[in-house]
Design a protein around this motif. Structure first.
Motif, PDB file in Angstrom:
ATOM      1  N   ARG A 384      79.892  14.505  -8.551  1.00 22.68           N
ATOM      2  CA  ARG A 384      79.952  13.045  -8.612  1.00 22.68           C
ATOM      3  C   ARG A 384      81.131  12.491  -7.812  1.00 22.68           C
ATOM      4  O   ARG A 384      80.949  12.016  -6.705  1.00 22.68           O
ATOM      5  CB  ARG A 384      79.978  12.580 -10.067  1.00 22.68           C
ATOM      6  CG  ARG A 384      78.698  12.960 -10.807  1.00 22.68           C
ATOM      7  CD  ARG A 384      78.653  12.423 -12.215  1.00 22.68           C
ATOM      8  NE  ARG A 384      77.395  12.788 -12.871  1.00 22.68           N
ATOM      9  CZ  ARG A 384      77.086  12.528 -14.124  1.00 22.68           C
ATOM     10  NH1 ARG A 384      77.967  11.885 -14.898  1.00 22.68           N
ATOM     11  NH2 ARG A 384      75.937  12.900 -14.640  1.00 22.68           N
ATOM     12  N   ALA A 385      82.325  12.520  -8.359  1.00 17.79           N
ATOM     13  CA  ALA A 385      83.480  11.960  -7.656  1.00 17.79           C
ATOM     14  C   ALA A 385      84.655  12.919  -7.755  1.00 17.79           C
ATOM     15  O   ALA A 385      84.780  13.672  -8.724  1.00 17.79           O
ATOM     16  CB  ALA A 385      83.861  10.606  -8.253  1.00 17.79           C
ATOM     17  N   THR A 419      80.799  13.472  -3.599  1.00 18.43           N
ATOM     18  CA  THR A 419      79.894  12.353  -3.364  1.00 18.43           C
ATOM     19  C   THR A 419      80.662  11.048  -3.230  1.00 18.43           C
ATOM     20  O   THR A 419      80.356  10.220  -2.359  1.00 18.43           O
ATOM     21  CB  THR A 419      78.878  12.252  -4.523  1.00 18.43           C
ATOM     22  OG1 THR A 419      78.178  13.497  -4.615  1.00 18.43           O
ATOM     23  CG2 THR A 419      77.880  11.129  -4.284  1.00 18.43           C
ATOM     24  N   ARG A 420      81.665  10.858  -4.088  1.00 16.92           N
ATOM     25  CA  ARG A 420      82.555   9.698  -4.013  1.00 16.92           C
ATOM     26  C   ARG A 420      84.007  10.160  -4.018  1.00 16.92           C
ATOM     27  O   ARG A 420      84.334  11.205  -4.575  1.00 16.92           O
ATOM     28  CB  ARG A 420      82.354   8.760  -5.205  1.00 16.92           C
ATOM     29  CG  ARG A 420      81.108   7.899  -5.142  1.00 16.92           C
ATOM     30  CD  ARG A 420      81.130   6.840  -6.251  1.00 16.92           C
ATOM     31  NE  ARG A 420      80.068   5.869  -6.024  1.00 16.92           N
ATOM     32  CZ  ARG A 420      78.848   5.947  -6.566  1.00 16.92           C
ATOM     33  NH1 ARG A 420      78.563   6.965  -7.368  1.00 16.92           N
ATOM     34  NH2 ARG A 420      77.940   5.035  -6.295  1.00 16.92           N
ATOM     35  N   ASP A 423      85.953   6.899  -8.629  1.00 15.80           N
ATOM     36  CA  ASP A 423      85.141   6.066  -9.511  1.00 15.80           C
ATOM     37  C   ASP A 423      86.072   5.603 -10.631  1.00 15.80           C
ATOM     38  O   ASP A 423      86.334   6.333 -11.578  1.00 15.80           O
ATOM     39  CB  ASP A 423      83.966   6.869 -10.065  1.00 15.80           C
ATOM     40  CG  ASP A 423      83.055   6.035 -10.978  1.00 15.80           C
ATOM     41  OD1 ASP A 423      83.441   4.911 -11.341  1.00 15.80           O
ATOM     42  OD2 ASP A 423      81.965   6.526 -11.325  1.00 15.80           O
ATOM     43  N   THR A 446      79.211  10.549   0.517  1.00 13.93           N
ATOM     44  CA  THR A 446      77.970   9.840   0.845  1.00 13.93           C
ATOM     45  C   THR A 446      77.836   8.501   0.138  1.00 13.93           C
ATOM     46  O   THR A 446      76.955   7.722   0.475  1.00 13.93           O
ATOM     47  CB  THR A 446      76.744  10.702   0.485  1.00 13.93           C
ATOM     48  OG1 THR A 446      76.786  11.020  -0.918  1.00 13.93           O
ATOM     49  CG2 THR A 446      76.730  11.992   1.300  1.00 13.93           C
ATOM     50  N   GLN A 447      78.708   8.226  -0.848  1.00 12.04           N
ATOM     51  CA  GLN A 447      78.631   6.982  -1.604  1.00 12.04           C
ATOM     52  C   GLN A 447      79.994   6.293  -1.605  1.00 12.04           C
ATOM     53  O   GLN A 447      81.032   6.956  -1.610  1.00 12.04           O
ATOM     54  CB  GLN A 447      78.207   7.256  -3.047  1.00 12.04           C
ATOM     55  CG  GLN A 447      76.837   7.899  -3.196  1.00 12.04           C
ATOM     56  CD  GLN A 447      75.716   6.955  -2.788  1.00 12.04           C
ATOM     57  OE1 GLN A 447      75.816   5.751  -2.994  1.00 12.04           O
ATOM     58  NE2 GLN A 447      74.672   7.500  -2.194  1.00 12.04           N
ATOM     59  N   PRO A 448      79.988   4.945  -1.602  1.00 11.09           N
ATOM     60  CA  PRO A 448      81.269   4.235  -1.666  1.00 11.09           C
ATOM     61  C   PRO A 448      81.944   4.438  -3.003  1.00 11.09           C
ATOM     62  O   PRO A 448      81.298   4.730  -4.016  1.00 11.09           O
ATOM     63  CB  PRO A 448      80.866   2.767  -1.455  1.00 11.09           C
ATOM     64  CG  PRO A 448      79.446   2.690  -1.907  1.00 11.09           C
ATOM     65  CD  PRO A 448      78.830   4.010  -1.547  1.00 11.09           C
ATOM     66  N   SER A 449      83.256   4.279  -3.006  1.00 16.72           N
ATOM     67  CA  SER A 449      84.001   4.352  -4.259  1.00 16.72           C
ATOM     68  C   SER A 449      83.628   3.174  -5.155  1.00 16.72           C
ATOM     69  O   SER A 449      83.161   2.132  -4.689  1.00 16.72           O
ATOM     70  CB  SER A 449      85.504   4.342  -3.990  1.00 16.72           C
ATOM     71  OG  SER A 449      85.906   5.544  -3.363  1.00 16.72           O
ATOM     72  N   ILE A 450      83.821   3.357  -6.454  1.00 22.01           N
ATOM     73  CA  ILE A 450      83.589   2.292  -7.432  1.00 22.01           C
ATOM     74  C   ILE A 450      84.941   1.862  -7.968  1.00 22.01           C
ATOM     75  O   ILE A 450      85.685   2.673  -8.527  1.00 22.01           O
ATOM     76  CB  ILE A 450      82.692   2.769  -8.586  1.00 22.01           C
ATOM     77  CG1 ILE A 450      81.346   3.255  -8.041  1.00 22.01           C
ATOM     78  CG2 ILE A 450      82.493   1.659  -9.608  1.00 22.01           C
ATOM     79  CD1 ILE A 450      80.451   3.887  -9.089  1.00 22.01           C
ATOM     80  N   LEU A 475      82.288   0.048  -3.968  1.00 21.62           N
ATOM     81  CA  LEU A 475      80.987  -0.469  -4.352  1.00 21.62           C
ATOM     82  C   LEU A 475      81.214  -1.783  -5.065  1.00 21.62           C
ATOM     83  O   LEU A 475      81.933  -1.867  -6.049  1.00 21.62           O
ATOM     84  CB  LEU A 475      80.281   0.518  -5.281  1.00 21.62           C
ATOM     85  CG  LEU A 475      78.899   0.129  -5.815  1.00 21.62           C
ATOM     86  CD1 LEU A 475      77.899   0.106  -4.666  1.00 21.62           C
ATOM     87  CD2 LEU A 475      78.455   1.091  -6.896  1.00 21.62           C
TER      88      LEU A 475
END
Length: 478
Positions: A384-385, A419-420, A423, A446-450, A475
């Motif tokens: 995940r992160a 992935t992040r 988060d 592959t995904q923006p931070s939250i 995100l």
């Protein structure tokens, strides 16, 4: 006789822990927080035992894996303590046992080829005062237990096998989404009802002596639990198939976990859960677990606030984390607070590891979490992160207590596949604050931070997918 800490015990320990035990005048005022980590490494010392040995076979133990040797081990421990201390030796062989209760000045040593095989019969674990998911109660004894002992150890190259499996212990969890088959099916008894009753008892401040569980309640015992102990060493042994949490020191001071090989993919098979501890060194250990590899705790909700003792002055170094929910985790049983946790030169890598660095809290817990320093962390793959700060864990905002998480400093963390990057989700009116990343790199992102309810995230010489960045691409809230 069931034991529990007196108010005097808790007041004494709480006063010491609140003071932030360290060498006088050293790291507390030093500009480099890692001086405090050096003080921890210098101050925490292993207990020393007299040169006496007590072989359990001299007290009738048979290493055939069938004969129950609980009484023989207890007799050897009693004789060792009565003589002024020494080493209780488990020689090569497989020894079937129930609960083992250590006493002051006793080292339990598992020789090469030795296995302590713990019985799967709950009747072999007498009722004792203990903590379960951060709440005091009377329940099954941990498999290895010590209460208010000084100078104790578990050492050697042998194995402690808790026999947790789909056939024994693990099904008591009830529904679970882990990677191992744990045996529970709809209609089978499980812990859920008793867990809810225990939690409500704690909220209502029911006296601990009336929180009696055990038979018919399905609350699994932890594997190793020293409680209110000083000078604890657990070194070298292999720990396998725990019913529940693996190594769970509670309200202890001066604790060393060194060179442990901990593996078990069952439900809640946390590697180690230091709870309300002060001065602890975790080094050279390997964790491959069905829950968090390391989870720093300090009590759940009302019980954690009632006792009010933080976990602090913990140094983690040269450890290896494989499968687990989080690698280096703080929370979620964290109502007593946590501070001054250090980690360095650790490697975390598994497609089944959710987060490398993880913080868990919510508005039912509250608690002050501050001063976390991590450096030279190698992350291979996390699902995940790389870093997670979560105030929405379990009950989330459904409470009236304000969680505080601040001053997280991470230097030279290098992730090959995350992935992040981050988060981080605080709560309205309770933001996560002051996260500093320095000289870090994150690849495979592959995904923006939250970033929600999170303030003052600073980056210095940080690269994401090979590109230098001065701020994380968050995100946006939906």
């Amino acid at each position: 006789m069931l034991l529990r800490p007196s108010r005097r015990d808790l007041l004494r320990y709480g006063a010491l822990a609140g003071a932030g035990t360290l060498l006088p005048g050293s790291a507390r005022s030093a500009p480099d927080p890692w001086q405090r980590a050096a003080d921890i490494a210098r101050t925490v010392r292993a207990p020393v035992f007299p040169a006496r040995s007590f072989d359990i076979t001299r007290y009738g133990a048979k290493g055939d894996g069938v004969t129950l040797v609980t009484e023989a081990i207890a007799a050897a421990i009693k004789a060792c303590a009565a003589a002024g201390g020494g080493r209780v030796v488990v020689p090569a062989g497989t020894f079937l046992t129930g609960a083992v209760h250590l006493q002051s000045n006793v080292e339990l040593h598992l020789a090469a080829g030795a296995t302590l095989l713990f019985s799967t019969d709950p009747a072999h674990y007498p009722m004792v005062f203990t903590r379960w998911e951060g709440i005091e109660l009377i329940n099954y004894s941990p498999l290895v237990y010590a209460y208010k002992a000084k100078n104790i150890a578990i050492t050697g190259s042998g194995t402690l096998d808790g026999q947790g499996s789909a056939e024994h212990w693990w099904a008591w969890k009830g529904p679970w989404g882990g990677t191992a088959e744990h045996g529970w099916r709809e209609g089978m008894p499980d812990q859920r009802k008793s867990r809810a009753v225990l939690f409500q008892m704690a909220e209502d401040r029911v006296p601990v002596e009336k929180r009696v569980f055990g038979d018919g309640h399905y609350l699994r015992p932890p594997f190793i639990q020293p409680y209110l102990c000083e000078n604890v060493l657990i070194e070298g042994v292999k720990i396998r198939r725990s019913p529940f949490w693996n190594v769970h020191p509670v309200l202890c001071r001066n604790v060393i976990l060194r060179g442990l090989d901990i593996m078990g993919h069952g439900p809640n098979n946390d590697g180690t859960d230091p709870e309300s501890v002060d001065m602890m060194l975790i080094e050279g250990c390997s964790f491959d677990t069905g829950d968090d590899c390391i989870a720093v705790n300090s009590g759940r909700n009302e019980d954690g606030r009632r006792i009010g003792v933080p976990s602090q002055n913990i140094l983690i170094r040269n450890c290896r984390m494989k499968e687990g929910h989080g690698g280096i985790t703080v929370g979620s049983q964290i109502s007593g607070g946590a501070r001054w946790v250090f980690a360095e030169k650790c490697r975390l890598d598994s497609p089944d590891l959710d987060y490398a660095i993880r913080f868990k809290n919510n508005a039912l817990r509250g608690g002050l979490l501050e001063n976390f320093h991590y450096r030279d962390i190698a992350v291979g793959e996390v699902r995940r992160a790389a870093i997670a700060c979560d105030f929405n864990y379990e009950e989330g905002a459904k409470g009236r207590f304000t969680p505080i998480l601040r001053h997280i400093n991470i230097t030279r963390l290098h992730a090959r596949h995350a992935t992040r990057v981050l988060d981080s989700q605080g709560l309205p009116g309770a933001p996560v604050t002051d996260i500093a990343l320095r000289d870090c790199s994150f690849d495979g992102v592959t995904q923006p931070s939250i970033l929600r309810h999170t303030e003052r995230v600073t980056l210095a010489r940080v690269r994401v997918n090979g590109r230098s960045v001065t701020a994380l691409d968050p995100l946006q809230p939906s």
